[in-house]
Design a protein around this motif. Sequence first.
Motif, PDB file in Angstrom:
ATOM      1  N   LEU A  13      29.288 -19.402  -4.590  1.00  0.00           N
ATOM      2  CA  LEU A  13      28.145 -20.299  -4.793  1.00  0.00           C
ATOM      3  C   LEU A  13      26.892 -19.745  -4.117  1.00  0.00           C
ATOM      4  CD1 LEU A  13      29.835 -23.796  -4.345  1.00  0.00           C
ATOM      5  CD2 LEU A  13      28.986 -22.783  -6.467  1.00  0.00           C
ATOM      6  N   ARG A  36      28.373 -29.168  -6.205  1.00  0.00           N
ATOM      7  CA  ARG A  36      29.506 -28.238  -6.096  1.00  0.00           C
ATOM      8  C   ARG A  36      29.731 -27.809  -4.647  1.00  0.00           C
ATOM      9  NH1 ARG A  36      28.819 -23.520 -10.337  1.00  0.00           N
ATOM     10  NH2 ARG A  36      30.790 -22.914  -9.306  1.00  0.00           N
ATOM     11  N   LEU A  85      24.371 -27.666  -8.334  1.00  0.00           N
ATOM     12  CA  LEU A  85      24.786 -26.687  -7.332  1.00  0.00           C
ATOM     13  C   LEU A  85      25.117 -27.358  -6.008  1.00  0.00           C
ATOM     14  CD1 LEU A  85      25.204 -23.719  -6.536  1.00  0.00           C
ATOM     15  CD2 LEU A  85      22.764 -23.631  -5.952  1.00  0.00           C
TER      16      LEU A  85
END
Length: 406
Positions: free
Chosen positions: A85, A41, A38
């Motif tokens: 996100l 990203r 995560l």
Amino acid sequence: MLPTGGRESQLRESNSLKVHPQPMEEAKNQSPEAIDALISRIFTNISSLKSAYIQLQAAHTPYDPDKIQAADKLVIAELKKLSELKHFYRENNPKPVCVSPQDSRLAAEIQEQQSLLKTYEVMVKKFQSEIQNKDSEIHQLQQQIEEASQKREKLENNLKLRGLSIRESDGSREQNGFFLVDLTPELFTSAVEGAYKAIHDFSKPVINMMKAAGWDLDTAAQSIEPSVVYAKRAHKKFAFESYICQRMFSGFQEESFSDKAENLAVNKDSFFHQYLALREMDPLDTLGQNPDSIFGKFCRSKYVVVVHPKMEASFFGNLDQRNYVMGGGHPRTPFYQAFLKLAKSIWLLHRLAYSFDPSVKVFQVKKGSEFSDDYMESVVKNLVMDESDHKPLVGLMVMPGFWIGG
């Protein structure tokens, strides 16, 4: 009561117990690999956002609306990815009641990135507003350019009327972009030469049309200047040039140029400005704008005295053109346009003559006067005389003389 030995045995069992504290709430489905992915990203998305923002800035210099719009869409797309996100993290990673220092550090970084995103959003909105303002400024500037072009065109016309003309060549351009013509004797001499050339040029079609109409040119020349002996038959053309010249220069010594309708006092500067205003313009275009101007009246009055009615009738079979001119018009026929070139050259010479202080004087010589090399020029070239010969006499005057400077 318990026996003493039993109590001691119970305490020893209590001291041997191992207690494992449990967290108040465990994170669900949380693994270091998922968090690392995560974060990776997020960093990748931030890098893409920075790149899009740089493209947005570059599109402003030079200003390119298409590139700005494309970069703006790219920035918005990256912002949406960051928002996705954020929601993904919150849904799969509820906020724990008790977090470790490492988790706190990660939360602070995320908060920092969220703050940065808000900054980017503000800047994007600012750029969008600037784009709209630039579009408005471009539209206003285009209108100003159009208005300035119209004003410039009007200014050029006014400057021509005031004696100023715009030059395209850099060599003749002054600091203000305009070229001033100096009033000099050389300028007047050049105008005299131009006037004589115009007389010569107009006499050619007149003679040719007389031939085509069946005129006897010898008789016509004799009627203009009787008893003149010509060295060559071809020299009789000077009789026709003299005829045209005498009528065109009639009244030249007067400021009004023999136009009785115009008795207005005109200063020297005004004469020179009139000269410059007409100097570079087509005479027919000038008369089209103002057919009843002083120049227009001059052209009409000179046409009817230069072109005799019998002559015009033999040329065209009628007097329609003459009647049209006398009625206040200026026909666009080739013959009248050729005459206008002659009229313009004589008019300019008159305007220029009265621009000097004192005015240029015109003088003529009579037939039979003694020829003088100092003040006259023979139309017969390479004239050779012996000292024993009598000095030649003037047979006819073609072009008058001029006295500059009083």
